[in-house]
Motif scaffolding. Structure first.
Motif, PDB file in Angstrom:
ATOM      1  N   ALA A  97       0.810  -1.175  -0.052  1.00 11.92           N
ATOM      2  CA  ALA A  97       0.007   0.025  -0.039  1.00 11.92           C
ATOM      3  C   ALA A  97       0.795   1.394  -0.049  1.00 11.92           C
ATOM      4  N   ARG A  98       0.304   2.211  -0.722  1.00 11.96           N
ATOM      5  CA  ARG A  98       0.927   3.407  -0.764  1.00 11.96           C
ATOM      6  C   ARG A  98       0.124   4.511  -0.556  1.00 11.96           C
ATOM      7  N   PHE A  99       0.131   5.436   0.447  1.00  7.02           N
ATOM      8  CA  PHE A  99      -0.706   6.608   0.695  1.00  7.02           C
ATOM      9  C   PHE A  99      -0.655   7.513  -0.373  1.00  7.02           C
ATOM     10  N   SER A 100      -1.783   7.658  -1.068  1.00  4.94           N
ATOM     11  CA  SER A 100      -1.804   8.266  -2.331  1.00  4.94           C
ATOM     12  C   SER A 100      -3.150   8.355  -2.918  1.00  4.94           C
ATOM     13  N   LYS A 101      -3.589   9.664  -3.170  1.00  5.10           N
ATOM     14  CA  LYS A 101      -5.134  10.082  -3.789  1.00  5.10           C
ATOM     15  C   LYS A 101      -4.741  10.450  -5.056  1.00  5.10           C
ATOM     16  N   SER A 102      -3.525  10.234  -5.899  1.00  7.32           N
ATOM     17  CA  SER A 102      -2.989  10.672  -7.014  1.00  7.32           C
ATOM     18  C   SER A 102      -3.827   9.634  -8.321  1.00  7.32           C
ATOM     19  N   PRO A 103      -4.192  10.128  -9.369  1.00  8.10           N
ATOM     20  CA  PRO A 103      -4.921   9.392 -10.229  1.00  8.10           C
ATOM     21  C   PRO A 103      -3.662   8.490 -10.990  1.00  8.10           C
ATOM     22  N   TYR A 112       6.290   2.060  -1.701  1.00  4.32           N
ATOM     23  CA  TYR A 112       5.085   1.565  -0.992  1.00  4.32           C
ATOM     24  C   TYR A 112       5.700   1.200   0.642  1.00  4.32           C
ATOM     25  N   SER A 113       4.787   1.592   1.568  1.00  2.33           N
ATOM     26  CA  SER A 113       5.270   1.870   2.960  1.00  2.33           C
ATOM     27  C   SER A 113       4.710   0.434   3.726  1.00  2.33           C
ATOM     28  N   ALA A 114       3.449   0.003   3.132  1.00  2.00           N
ATOM     29  CA  ALA A 114       2.952  -1.106   3.975  1.00  2.00           C
ATOM     30  C   ALA A 114       2.840  -2.340   3.319  1.00  2.00           C
ATOM     31  N   TRP A 115       3.235  -3.470   3.673  1.00  2.00           N
ATOM     32  CA  TRP A 115       3.375  -4.631   3.112  1.00  2.00           C
ATOM     33  C   TRP A 115       2.638  -5.591   3.695  1.00  2.00           C
ATOM     34  N   GLY A 116       2.030  -6.844   2.980  1.00  2.46           N
ATOM     35  CA  GLY A 116       1.646  -7.960   3.555  1.00  2.46           C
ATOM     36  C   GLY A 116       2.457  -8.796   3.640  1.00  2.46           C
ATOM     37  N   GLN A 117       2.060 -10.160   4.259  1.00  2.00           N
ATOM     38  CA  GLN A 117       3.074 -11.178   4.773  1.00  2.00           C
ATOM     39  C   GLN A 117       3.623 -11.919   3.212  1.00  2.00           C
TER      40      GLN A 117
END
Length: 125
Positions: A97-103, A112-117
């Motif tokens: 996941a990347r915090f972004s409201k960009s189109p 990307y700052s958050a990752w799943g396992q």
């Protein structure tokens, strides 16, 4: 945001699998989402990404036309439909996941700052 990937498994060449990634925590619709994959001894590889509202998607050339990324902001999930699987698709797949409201969306993992396992996909020949 916390991410939990699922759906990996064993498939035959030419088969299909669908990966899912469930997000919890902060507002999911504030995040662009992506899938990456990695095999032992290799660097993590970008697979696909989708903008916060699903309006933009991008794919690695190696999966274009075979994989489809989608998201459901009402269910806080992002999915990767993988068709026409090949042995070279074998890898551990990670959602990110990347915090972004960009189109627009980007494919570099450093964004990307958050990752799943991770979930393992194995494609037999």
């Amino acid at each position: 945001v916390q991410l939990q990937a699922s759906g990996g498994g064993l498939a035959q060449t030419g088969g299909s699998l669908r990966l899912s990634c469930a997000a919890s925590g902060r507002s999911f619709s504030n995040y662009a989402m992506a899938w990456f994959r990695q095999t032992p001894g290799k660097e993590r590889e970008f697979v696909a990404a989708i903008s916060w509202n699903g309006g933009t998607t991008i794919y690695a050339d190696s999966v274009k036309g075979r994989f489809t990324i989608s998201r459901d902001n009402t269910k806080n999930t992002v999915s990767l439909q993988m068709n026409s699987l090949k042995p070279e698709d074998t890898a551990v797949y990670y959602c990110a996941a990347r915090f972004s409201k960009s189109p627009t969306v980007v494919g570099g993992d450093r964004y990307y700052s958050a990752w799943g396992q991770g979930t393992l996909v194995t494609v037999s020949s």
